[in-house]
Design a protein around this motif. Structure first.
Motif, PDB file in Angstrom:
ATOM      1  N   LEU A 143       0.827  -1.215   0.000  1.00  0.00           N
ATOM      2  CA  LEU A 143       0.000   0.000   0.000  1.00  0.00           C
ATOM      3  C   LEU A 143       0.853   1.254   0.000  1.00  0.00           C
ATOM      4  O   LEU A 143       0.511   2.242  -0.646  1.00  0.00           O
ATOM      5  CB  LEU A 143      -0.926   0.032   1.221  1.00  0.00           C
ATOM      6  CG  LEU A 143      -2.127  -0.885   1.223  1.00  0.00           C
ATOM      7  CD1 LEU A 143      -3.028  -0.568   2.399  1.00  0.00           C
ATOM      8  CD2 LEU A 143      -2.903  -0.807  -0.070  1.00  0.00           C
ATOM      9  N   GLY A 163       0.671   4.186  -2.740  1.00  0.00           N
ATOM     10  CA  GLY A 163       0.383   5.564  -2.356  1.00  0.00           C
ATOM     11  C   GLY A 163       1.505   6.533  -2.659  1.00  0.00           C
ATOM     12  O   GLY A 163       1.447   7.688  -2.261  1.00  0.00           O
ATOM     13  N   ALA A 168      -1.072   5.735   2.994  1.00  0.00           N
ATOM     14  CA  ALA A 168      -1.715   4.445   2.802  1.00  0.00           C
ATOM     15  C   ALA A 168      -3.131   4.554   3.351  1.00  0.00           C
ATOM     16  O   ALA A 168      -3.352   5.186   4.388  1.00  0.00           O
ATOM     17  CB  ALA A 168      -0.948   3.346   3.528  1.00  0.00           C
ATOM     18  N   GLU A 196      -6.763   6.330   7.084  1.00  0.00           N
ATOM     19  CA  GLU A 196      -5.633   6.877   6.336  1.00  0.00           C
ATOM     20  C   GLU A 196      -4.420   7.046   7.243  1.00  0.00           C
ATOM     21  O   GLU A 196      -4.543   7.480   8.390  1.00  0.00           O
ATOM     22  CB  GLU A 196      -6.008   8.227   5.717  1.00  0.00           C
ATOM     23  CG  GLU A 196      -4.963   8.749   4.768  1.00  0.00           C
ATOM     24  CD  GLU A 196      -5.445   9.928   3.953  1.00  0.00           C
ATOM     25  OE1 GLU A 196      -4.591  10.545   3.297  1.00  0.00           O
ATOM     26  OE2 GLU A 196      -6.646  10.229   3.962  1.00  0.00           O
ATOM     27  N   SER A 224      -5.472   3.995  -1.785  1.00  0.00           N
ATOM     28  CA  SER A 224      -4.107   4.458  -1.527  1.00  0.00           C
ATOM     29  C   SER A 224      -3.495   5.068  -2.783  1.00  0.00           C
ATOM     30  O   SER A 224      -2.818   6.094  -2.711  1.00  0.00           O
ATOM     31  CB  SER A 224      -3.222   3.290  -1.056  1.00  0.00           C
ATOM     32  OG  SER A 224      -3.640   2.836   0.203  1.00  0.00           O
TER      33      SER A 224
END
Length: 159
Positions: free
Chosen positions: A79, A83, A88, A118, A154
């Motif tokens: 992730l 991102g 993430a 988040e 993400s």
């Protein structure tokens, strides 16, 4: 999602076995996600985790808890890369409905219950994954779908 996707979750082989590091993967669409995560699991077990075992033993001599730690690290690592290294987003299913479906959306009693978390630090995301690992590796958890949604959020829909 198809029946195959809704039943998919992150499931390891037996701890302390020759394939203790390996995720079980059914044929079909979820296999690609599982294999991408599998690569990060192997990377974690071989190069990140501190242990006195040789490389091959590092993969086989892992407990159920260590499997969960490796999965949490692999999911967070994936992730974080999606991102762009700055965030993430982890999706979990709750009992509360978070949005009301419109006419052009077919409710599945799953997507509308997703809550987003988040993180701006990779270590915090990894710890959150470890604390909620059964949401991804428990039977009936829809773990692979949750992770797919997490990847999308993400990465962002714009990117």
């Amino acid at each position: 999602f198809s029946w195959e996707w809704t039943k998919a979750y992150f499931r390891f082989r037996e701890p302390y076995s020759d394939l203790a590091y390996a995720l079980e993967a059914e044929k079909g669409g979820t296999r690609a996600i599982l294999m991408a995560v599998q690569a990060h699991i192997i990377k974690y077990l071989l190069f990140v985790r501190n242990t006195e075992y040789t490389h091959l033993e590092r993969l086989r001599r892992i407990s159920r808890q260590e499997q969960g730690e490796a999965l949490a690290a692999a999911l967070a690592d994936t992730l974080w890369a999606a991102g762009g290294g700055g965030r993430a987003v982890i999706c979990l299913v709750t009992t509360d409905v978070h949005f009301m479906p419109r006419r052009d959306y077919k409710a599945d009693n799953f997507t509308e219950r997703i809550q987003l978390f988040e993180f701006s630090k990779k270590a915090a995301a990894q710890e959150f994954f470890f604390d909620h690992i059964n949401c991804f590796k428990g039977e009936g958890s829809h773990g692979v779908i949750l992770f797919l949604y997490s990847l999308l959020f993400s990465r962002t829909l714009e990117r």
